[in-house]
Motif scaffolding. Structure first.
Motif, PDB file in Angstrom:
ATOM      1  N   ASN A  87       0.805  -1.211   0.000  1.00  0.00           N
ATOM      2  CA  ASN A  87       0.000   0.000   0.000  1.00  0.00           C
ATOM      3  C   ASN A  87       0.846   1.273   0.000  1.00  0.00           C
ATOM      4  O   ASN A  87       0.389   2.324   0.456  1.00  0.00           O
ATOM      5  N   LYS A  88       2.089   1.175  -0.497  1.00  0.00           N
ATOM      6  CA  LYS A  88       2.993   2.323  -0.467  1.00  0.00           C
ATOM      7  C   LYS A  88       2.386   3.527  -1.181  1.00  0.00           C
ATOM      8  O   LYS A  88       2.413   4.650  -0.659  1.00  0.00           O
ATOM      9  N   ASP A  89       1.832   3.309  -2.364  1.00  0.00           N
ATOM     10  CA  ASP A  89       1.269   4.434  -3.117  1.00  0.00           C
ATOM     11  C   ASP A  89       0.057   5.026  -2.402  1.00  0.00           C
ATOM     12  O   ASP A  89      -0.115   6.255  -2.353  1.00  0.00           O
ATOM     13  N   ASP A  93      -0.492   8.824  -1.019  1.00  0.00           N
ATOM     14  CA  ASP A  93      -1.645   9.678  -1.323  1.00  0.00           C
ATOM     15  C   ASP A  93      -2.337  10.136  -0.039  1.00  0.00           C
ATOM     16  O   ASP A  93      -2.741  11.303   0.081  1.00  0.00           O
ATOM     17  N   SER A  94      -2.480   9.224   0.931  1.00  0.00           N
ATOM     18  CA  SER A  94      -3.135   9.587   2.190  1.00  0.00           C
ATOM     19  C   SER A  94      -2.302  10.613   2.952  1.00  0.00           C
ATOM     20  O   SER A  94      -2.853  11.556   3.544  1.00  0.00           O
ATOM     21  N   LEU A  95      -0.978  10.441   2.935  1.00  0.00           N
ATOM     22  CA  LEU A  95      -0.112  11.416   3.599  1.00  0.00           C
ATOM     23  C   LEU A  95      -0.226  12.781   2.937  1.00  0.00           C
ATOM     24  O   LEU A  95      -0.280  13.818   3.617  1.00  0.00           O
ATOM     25  N   VAL A 365       4.698  15.556  -3.055  1.00  0.00           N
ATOM     26  CA  VAL A 365       4.869  14.545  -2.009  1.00  0.00           C
ATOM     27  C   VAL A 365       4.380  13.194  -2.484  1.00  0.00           C
ATOM     28  O   VAL A 365       5.069  12.170  -2.357  1.00  0.00           O
ATOM     29  N   SER A 366       3.177  13.154  -3.068  1.00  0.00           N
ATOM     30  CA  SER A 366       2.590  11.892  -3.512  1.00  0.00           C
ATOM     31  C   SER A 366       3.433  11.245  -4.604  1.00  0.00           C
ATOM     32  O   SER A 366       3.735  10.043  -4.548  1.00  0.00           O
ATOM     33  N   ASP A 367       3.829  12.030  -5.621  1.00  0.00           N
ATOM     34  CA  ASP A 367       4.615  11.473  -6.726  1.00  0.00           C
ATOM     35  C   ASP A 367       5.993  11.017  -6.269  1.00  0.00           C
ATOM     36  O   ASP A 367       6.527  10.026  -6.767  1.00  0.00           O
TER      37      ASP A 367
END
Length: 414
Positions: A87-89, A93-95, A365-367
């Motif tokens: 669930n890294k991606d 996204d949640s972060l 951050v997400s990318d």
């Protein structure tokens, strides 16, 4: 891109704690085997057996739970294990959403900054920089510039620059500048240069002008040779007019030019149609690939300058620049009005940046997390929080043993 996470130097303490938790589990297994073998010797061994048995169950359950966060226990792909790498991606996204919702909100940022005296803090550092401050700041700046990625930072810089230029209403500003220049007489050298350029261009292309007059003259003029006389008169008249304009600052034609410039400056400031045309020219220029290349070159130059400065922290602290920075730091600490202005500017600037680029920061951050290698992220995260996780295993083993001992006691005396 490698993630900026805790150093692998944290691995040794985590390994020791993991060995301690595993050793405790093995000890409980050995104690269970011993108590089971001696259970018939004395009733006390039953209590020992109950404690060791429950401790093994608690320790194994917590080992499974802790391991399942980072990998498949014993390599078996049990459902809902290896949670972090799978669930890294989604975690990234949640972060990013968490940061956007709870931190990158202009009202929250401005409200929190209102309690901070940014100017005084900057003043203290500038007036008396700590001995290790320049070196550490230099290392941090270089790390940030090199790790965040030239392409993405460059795109943010170019996008921000283009956005600011598009938002700028150029026509009224140009009209004000032109009006000020006319009022102070700063346009005169430009007019003189234009007159000189016209004279030089005419002299350099005199043969071309004579040929144009010859081609357009009637056959009678050409047959009598008057076309040559006519062209000489015309050119001499133009040269004389330019000479008079260059020598006489109050020449009537120069006055007409100045009147035209004044009218043009007024139109730039108040004519909506002309302002719309200037805005269209501005947008067309920004869409030109040459302007994009110019902005890219500007960014590359700025980045190279920042890196050179960051790699040489003593160059900033020395010489006139260093002395000016120290004086400014003293002023920030002693002058309340300057401190108030700097704090207000900092709040507005940070609030504006968050409002304008908050979504882009979240995307960054997400990318960035998406590009991280799963195995490396898992290993370093485990090393960062591993000590606490191993304490969970130890506590689970001991608490499980105590619960088993309590159950055995209640069952025995019930």
């Amino acid at each position: 891109m490698n993630p900026v996470l805790p150093s692998p130097g944290l691995r040794a303490p985590v390994t020791r704690m993991r060995m301690l938790a595993t050793g405790l589990l093995v000890a409980m297994a050995a104690l269970f085997a011993l108590a089971r073998a001696l259970d018939h010797v004395h009733p006390a061994w039953g209590f020992v057996r109950a404690f060791a048995e429950a401790a093994m169950v608690g320790g194994l359950a917590d080992w499974f739970a802790v391991t399942a966060l980072f990998r498949h226990p014993l390599g078996v792909p049990v459902p809902h294990t290896a949670i972090i790498p799978r669930n890294k991606d989604r975690i990234g996204d949640s972060l990013a959403v968490f940061l956007r919702t709870n931190f990158l909100v202009p009202s929250i940022v401005v409200r929190r900054m209102a309690r901070l005296d940014v100017a005084a803090a900057i003043g203290r550092v500038l007036a008396a920089p700590p001995r290790e401050g320049p070196r550490r700041a230099s290392k941090l700046a270089v790390t940030l510039l090199e790790s965040l990625g030239d392409e993405r930072l460059g795109a943010l810089f170019k996008s921000a620059a283009a956005q600011r230029l598009r938002a700028l209403n150029i026509a009224p500003l140009a009209g004000q500048v032109l009006s000020a220049a006319l009022a102070e007489g700063r346009h005169r050298p430009v007019v003189n240069g234009a007159i000189l350029w016209v004279g030089q261009a005419l002299a350099a292309n005199e043969a071309l002008f004579r040929q144009m007059i010859h081609d357009r003259a009637g056959s009678v003029l050409r047959w009598t040779g008057l076309d040559e006389t006519l062209s000489s008169k015309i050119l001499d008249g133009i040269f004389k007019l330019l000479g008079d304009m260059a020598e006489d600052p109050n020449h009537s034609l120069r006055t007409k030019i100045e009147e035209g410039l004044i009218l043009f400056a007024e139109r730039l400031q108040h004519d909506a149609e002309l302002q719309a045309k200037v805005a269209a020219w501005r947008d067309a220029a920004l869409a030109n690939p040459a302007v994009a290349a110019w902005l890219d070159g500007l960014w590359q130059s700025a980045r190279a300058t920042m890196l050179r400065t960051a790699r040489d922290p003593h160059a900033v602290g020395g010489g006139r620049l260093g002395e000016a920075l120290r004086q400014f730091g003293t002023t920030l600490q002693e002058d309340a009005r300057v401190r108030f202005a700097v704090n207000r500017f900092a709040r507005r600037a940070i609030g504006g940046l968050v409002a304008t680029y908050g979504d882009q920061i979240v995307t960054l951050v997400s990318d960035t997390i998406r590009r991280w290698d799963s195995a490396t992220v898992t290993d370093r995260l485990e090393n960062a929080v591993g000590r606490d996780l191993q304490y969970i295993r130890i506590n689970g083993t001991l608490v499980g043993g105590l619960v088993g001992l309590l159950i055995h006691t209640v069952d025995l005396f019930a």
